[in-house]
Design an enzyme around this catalytic site. Structure first.
Site, PDB file in Angstrom:
ATOM      1  N   GLU A   8       5.393  -6.820  13.172  1.00 50.79           N
ATOM      2  CA  GLU A   8       6.047  -5.442  13.491  1.00 50.79           C
ATOM      3  C   GLU A   8       6.774  -5.533  14.751  1.00 50.79           C
ATOM      4  OE1 GLU A   8       5.321  -1.360  11.826  1.00 50.79           O
ATOM      5  OE2 GLU A   8       4.508  -1.059  13.847  1.00 50.79           O
ATOM      6  N   ASP A  52       0.726  -1.321   0.024  1.00 49.86           N
ATOM      7  CA  ASP A  52      -0.019   0.013  -0.013  1.00 49.86           C
ATOM      8  C   ASP A  52       0.786   1.215  -0.109  1.00 49.86           C
ATOM      9  OD1 ASP A  52       0.962  -0.513   2.627  1.00 49.86           O
ATOM     10  OD2 ASP A  52      -0.696   0.389   3.394  1.00 49.86           O
TER      11      ASP A  52
HETATM   12  C1  5GW Z   1      -4.026  -5.625   6.783  1.00 48.85           C
HETATM   13  C2  5GW Z   1      -4.872  -5.383   7.965  1.00 48.85           C
HETATM   14  C3  5GW Z   1      -6.117  -5.731   8.267  1.00 48.85           C
HETATM   15  C4  5GW Z   1      -6.692  -6.445   7.360  1.00 48.85           C
HETATM   16  C5  5GW Z   1      -6.044  -6.890   6.091  1.00 48.85           C
HETATM   17  C6  5GW Z   1      -4.703  -6.336   5.728  1.00 48.85           C
HETATM   18  C7  5GW Z   1      -4.089  -6.893   4.615  1.00 48.85           C
HETATM   19  C8  5GW Z   1      -2.743  -6.675   4.426  1.00 48.85           C
HETATM   20  C9  5GW Z   1      -4.702  -7.414   3.442  1.00 48.85           C
HETATM   21  O1  5GW Z   1      -5.902  -7.776   3.630  1.00 48.85           O
HETATM   22  N1  5GW Z   1      -4.060  -7.733   2.317  1.00 48.85           N
HETATM   23  C10 5GW Z   1      -2.560  -7.477   2.194  1.00 48.85           C
HETATM   24  O2  5GW Z   1      -2.176  -7.833   1.215  1.00 48.85           O
HETATM   25  N2  5GW Z   1      -2.040  -7.126   3.253  1.00 48.85           N
HETATM   26  C11 5GW Z   1      -0.667  -6.854   3.258  1.00 48.85           C
HETATM   27  O3  5GW Z   1      -0.021  -6.519   4.415  1.00 48.85           O
HETATM   28  C12 5GW Z   1      -0.262  -5.752   2.232  1.00 48.85           C
HETATM   29  O4  5GW Z   1       1.009  -5.837   1.428  1.00 48.85           O
HETATM   30  C13 5GW Z   1      -0.005  -4.678   3.177  1.00 48.85           C
HETATM   31  O5  5GW Z   1       0.617  -3.505   2.657  1.00 48.85           O
HETATM   32  C14 5GW Z   1       0.687  -5.465   4.541  1.00 48.85           C
HETATM   33  C15 5GW Z   1       0.494  -4.618   5.830  1.00 48.85           C
HETATM   34  O6  5GW Z   1      -0.810  -4.182   6.031  1.00 48.85           O
HETATM   35  P1  5GW Z   1      -1.366  -2.684   6.048  1.00 48.85           P
HETATM   36  O7  5GW Z   1      -0.620  -2.133   4.701  1.00 48.85           O
HETATM   37  O8  5GW Z   1      -2.693  -2.538   5.908  1.00 48.85           O
HETATM   38  O9  5GW Z   1      -0.719  -1.976   7.461  1.00 48.85           O
HETATM   39  P2  5GW Z   1      -0.242  -0.655   7.850  1.00 48.85           P
HETATM   40  O10 5GW Z   1       0.303  -0.673   9.065  1.00 48.85           O
HETATM   41  O11 5GW Z   1       0.772  -0.200   6.767  1.00 48.85           O
HETATM   42  O12 5GW Z   1      -1.730   0.024   7.823  1.00 48.85           O
HETATM   43 MN    MN Z   2       1.131  -0.498   4.868  1.00 43.99          MN
END
Ligand code: 5GW
Ligand code: MN
Length: 348
Positions: free
Chosen positions: A297, A207
């Site tokens: 993390e 993201d």
């Molecule tokens: C993450 C959080 C809650 C529910 C689903 C996800 C999720 C993360 C998902 O449904 N699908 C997915 O591919 N991810 C992967 O984990 C992505 O590569 C994402 O960038 C990574 C980390 O989750 P993020 O980016 O939502 O976490 P933050 O802390 O950057 O907001």
């Molecule tokens: Mn992220």
């Protein structure tokens, strides 16, 4: 032949034999990956390969001219070295042309892993397109996309020497499951790779987008990125896991920096050790019904407290689009996009 002569011939032969045994021990193929269960025969580096790939052996081309480095004037506004003497990479601390010409002859290869599970697939196009423009441009790059929607992976034109591999993973309704398997899948991917001493890997959140150079200045044995949200704070405010019951816990008075889970990397064998350790601790916690505050993390932060990173990347390497830019951030290289949580995340 006199007795003395025969004796010294014997000593010479014995010494040669011992040196030979020592040499074979030092360069045996299994040493680099001593902890990997599956032994592989391919990809044994030659001796030249080992010397050329040694991170500390930095050979510059003889006739390269560049701006004189100063030993008394530098970035005065930020810290550029850790207490264990690893560099902290900020704009203005390195010469990109010099670094690229040092690493070019080493024939390094860079793997990048990115997870795009469920609706997160929509971030992949921008991630891949901007990586083409900024991530190790001119070097060998292999992007591994882990997704449950292989048909929806966008076709992005990649430059020569760069390639993409899609690895299908099962869908999951629970993010904790995806998260838990991330370290495992990284571990397994590394175990499949030929054991080359000059291969690096970076594990990145999908993201996010690249906006500026991310290149050879980021290379190191174990590489961590300072989280943009906490770098001005006292360590007591870092969101480490604090419960001693978790294998990720850090007590008050512990912890150097707060590192992000959204970007880390280093040499294959170092990241293998990290992924394997974090996965095991994560799974052992889960068996006891414990989930660390910020999942992997938290485990990563515990790991980096014990195993000090040999290179630390400033928050330039993982900013957040919603944050305004602080004065010490002269360039944003990689940044998390603003996302609509309700829209993209499965029901947790
Ligand atoms: C993450 C959080 C809650 C529910 C689903 C996800 C999720 C993360 C998902 O449904 N699908 C997915 O591919 N991810 C992967 O984990 C992505 O590569 C994402 O960038 C990574 C980390 O989750 P993020 O980016 O939502 O976490 P933050 O802390 O950057 O907001
Ligand atoms: Mn992220």
């Amino acid at each position: 032949m006199s007795v003395i002569n025969r004796k010294s011939v014997g000593v010479v032969l014995l010494s040669a034999l011992l040196l030979g045994v020592l040499y074979c021990y030092m360069y045996q193929p299994n040493r680099v990956f001593g902890d990997v269960g599956v032994r592989r025969e391919n990809g044994r580096p030659g001796d030249d390969d080992i010397a050329a790939s040694n991170d500390l052996h930095l050979v510059a081309p003889a006739h390269l001219q560049y701006k004189q480095p100063s030993i008394i004037h530098g970035r005065g506004d930020v810290v550029t070295v850790t207490p264990w003497l690893s560099p902290v990479v900020w704009e203005g601390t390195f010469n990109a042309v010099l670094l690229d010409s040092i690493y070019r002859p080493k024939n390094i290869s860079i793997a990048a892993t990115v997870f795009a599970v469920g609706k997160y697939i929509k971030f992949l196009k921008d991630f891949l397109e901007t990586a083409e423009q900024h991530f190790f441009v001119g070097f060998k790059v292999h992007v591994y996309v882990f997704t449950d929607r292989p048909d929806e992976v966008p076709r992005v034109r990649m430059a020569a020497g760069r390639q993409l591999t899609v690895r299908p993973v099962p869908s999951s309704q629970r993010w904790q499951e995806i998260s838990a398997r991330r370290m495992e899948l990284i571990q397994l991917l590394i175990e499949e790779q030929p054991r080359r001493a000059n291969s690096y890997i970076f594990c990145l959140d999908v993201d996010s987008k690249f906006h500026g150079r991310w290149g050879t200045e980021s290379l190191g044995g174990l590489v961590a990125v300072i989280h943009p949200g906490y770098y001005r704070d006292d360590r007591s405010r870092f969101p480490y896991e604090r419960r001693p019951a978790s294998r990720a816990h850090l007590a008050a008075g512990e912890g150097d920096f707060y590192y992000c889970g959204g970007a880390f990397g280093g040499l294959l064998q170092e990241v293998h050790q990290l992924a394997k350790t974090c996965r095991a601790n994560f799974e052992d916690d889960a068996k006891e019904g414990i989930e660390a505050a910020w999942q992997e993390e938290s485990h990563l932060n515990r790991y980096m407290w014990i195993n000090k990173p040999s290179k630390v990347l400033s928050p330039e390497y993982l900013w957040q689009d919603f944050k305004s830019r602080n004065p010490e951030i002269q360039i944003i290289r990689f940044s998390g996009v603003i996302k609509n949580y309700a829209e993209i995340r499965p029901n947790v």
